[in-house]
Scaffold this motif. Structure first.
Motif, PDB file in Angstrom:
ATOM      1  N   VAL A  91       0.839  -1.206   0.000  1.00  0.00           N
ATOM      2  CA  VAL A  91       0.000   0.000   0.000  1.00  0.00           C
ATOM      3  C   VAL A  91       0.875   1.258   0.000  1.00  0.00           C
ATOM      4  O   VAL A  91       0.552   2.258  -0.648  1.00  0.00           O
ATOM      5  CB  VAL A  91      -0.969  -0.012   1.201  1.00  0.00           C
ATOM      6  CG1 VAL A  91      -1.589   1.351   1.431  1.00  0.00           C
ATOM      7  CG2 VAL A  91      -2.053  -1.065   0.977  1.00  0.00           C
ATOM      8  N   LEU A 125      -5.432  -5.749   3.512  1.00  0.00           N
ATOM      9  CA  LEU A 125      -5.382  -4.486   2.769  1.00  0.00           C
ATOM     10  C   LEU A 125      -6.242  -3.417   3.433  1.00  0.00           C
ATOM     11  O   LEU A 125      -5.855  -2.245   3.480  1.00  0.00           O
ATOM     12  CB  LEU A 125      -5.839  -4.708   1.331  1.00  0.00           C
ATOM     13  CG  LEU A 125      -4.822  -5.359   0.395  1.00  0.00           C
ATOM     14  CD1 LEU A 125      -5.476  -5.741  -0.928  1.00  0.00           C
ATOM     15  CD2 LEU A 125      -3.638  -4.432   0.143  1.00  0.00           C
ATOM     16  N   CYS A 163      -4.700   0.062   4.489  1.00  0.00           N
ATOM     17  CA  CYS A 163      -5.217   1.302   3.911  1.00  0.00           C
ATOM     18  C   CYS A 163      -5.711   2.251   4.997  1.00  0.00           C
ATOM     19  O   CYS A 163      -5.519   3.473   4.904  1.00  0.00           O
ATOM     20  CB  CYS A 163      -6.346   0.996   2.917  1.00  0.00           C
ATOM     21  SG  CYS A 163      -5.782   0.203   1.392  1.00  0.00           S
ATOM     22  N   GLU A 164      -6.333   1.701   6.017  1.00  0.00           N
ATOM     23  CA  GLU A 164      -6.794   2.539   7.129  1.00  0.00           C
ATOM     24  C   GLU A 164      -5.607   3.197   7.828  1.00  0.00           C
ATOM     25  O   GLU A 164      -5.630   4.388   8.144  1.00  0.00           O
ATOM     26  CB  GLU A 164      -7.594   1.701   8.126  1.00  0.00           C
ATOM     27  CG  GLU A 164      -8.186   2.519   9.253  1.00  0.00           C
ATOM     28  CD  GLU A 164      -9.052   1.692  10.186  1.00  0.00           C
ATOM     29  OE1 GLU A 164      -9.652   2.291  11.111  1.00  0.00           O
ATOM     30  OE2 GLU A 164      -9.134   0.468  10.014  1.00  0.00           O
ATOM     31  N   GLN A 182      -5.914   4.645  -0.155  1.00  0.00           N
ATOM     32  CA  GLN A 182      -5.753   3.334  -0.757  1.00  0.00           C
ATOM     33  C   GLN A 182      -5.377   3.435  -2.231  1.00  0.00           C
ATOM     34  O   GLN A 182      -5.719   4.409  -2.907  1.00  0.00           O
ATOM     35  CB  GLN A 182      -7.028   2.499  -0.592  1.00  0.00           C
ATOM     36  CG  GLN A 182      -8.263   3.065  -1.238  1.00  0.00           C
ATOM     37  CD  GLN A 182      -9.464   2.137  -1.012  1.00  0.00           C
ATOM     38  OE1 GLN A 182      -9.805   1.316  -1.839  1.00  0.00           O
ATOM     39  NE2 GLN A 182     -10.089   2.279   0.132  1.00  0.00           N
ATOM     40  N   LEU A 216     -12.991  -0.982   1.369  1.00  0.00           N
ATOM     41  CA  LEU A 216     -12.140  -0.940   0.179  1.00  0.00           C
ATOM     42  C   LEU A 216     -12.987  -0.623  -1.041  1.00  0.00           C
ATOM     43  O   LEU A 216     -14.059  -1.194  -1.227  1.00  0.00           O
ATOM     44  CB  LEU A 216     -11.429  -2.281  -0.033  1.00  0.00           C
ATOM     45  CG  LEU A 216     -10.404  -2.706   1.014  1.00  0.00           C
ATOM     46  CD1 LEU A 216      -9.797  -4.050   0.631  1.00  0.00           C
ATOM     47  CD2 LEU A 216      -9.313  -1.655   1.197  1.00  0.00           C
TER      48      LEU A 216
END
Length: 219
Positions: free
Chosen positions: A93, A111, A115-116, A121, A156
């Motif tokens: 990422v 993921l 992403c958080e 993202q 996502l």
């Protein structure tokens, strides 16, 4: 031997011709140069010729060469097109602008967490095992709705689907199926087509083609 600029121009011309035959614009198709296993000296001529999107198979290999290659070229876009281990999700990422190989629930979970943590993202594609091949990554066609639902629930945003048709058979039915699946699920992007078949993929809806040999030459 053709120069990198000549090879790039040839592939771009092929994309433009295929798009025109399908009533599409060449600008609707993103050419991703597959630079996996190539070193910096081989990649730089393509960057100099104007290519900006590159595809890598492994997080570790990309991390070893792209920070220097990106250097003063701020508009390089990196695509992860190979299988991704869940324990590499955070690194992927951070490094990649697009990931084409989301293919299983455990990776979706990893993921989403990465992403958080990153506060953003990459562009995400679900890889579909379009030919139901045991040796290939990708989720089964039957499992696609559940995986897309899980990804949505995890926060996502899946933008498209990716597939690699079986070797040594006509790829067009598989491209048509991926296009139909993406349409069915309301996904705008289709990552499909490689050096030997990218023109067919463009005619059947590809938005991203992943081309290696035709750009870098035969090994």
């Amino acid at each position: 031997m053709d120069s990198a600029a000549q090879r790039l121009a040839g592939v771009e011309a092929g994309i433009a011709a295929a798009a025109a035959r399908a009533g599409r614009k060449a600008s609707d198709v993103q050419l991703v140069a597959v630079s996996k296993t190539h070193d910096s000296s081989t990649i730089r001529p393509l960057i100099a010729a104007g290519q900006r999107h590159f595809g890598e198979n492994r997080v570790q290999e990309a991390a070893g060469k792209w920070p220097e290659l990106r250097g003063g070229t701020s508009d390089i876009v990196l695509h992860l097109i190979g299988q991704l281990q869940s324990n590499k999700a955070e690194e992927a990422v951070a490094l990649f602008d697009a990931i084409h190989s989301v293919d299983r629930p455990s990776l979706v979970t990893a993921l989403a967490r990465a992403c958080e943590k990153a506060g953003g993202q990459p562009l995400l594609f679900v890889q579909v095992n379009i030919g139901d091949e045991e040796q290939k990554g990708g989720c089964a066609v039957a499992d696609l709705p559940a995986l897309l639902a899980q990804a949505k629930d995890a926060g996502l945003k899946i933008a498209g689907l990716m597939a690699i048709p079986p070797a040594d058979v006509a790829p067009t039915p598989y491209f048509a199926l991926l296009d139909e699946l993406a349409e069915r699920h309301g996904l705008p992007l289709r990552s499909m087509g490689m050096s030997g078949d990218y023109e067919s993929a463009v005619m059947l809806g590809a938005t991203h083609v992943r081309v290696g040999t035709a750009l870098f030459g035969a090994r």
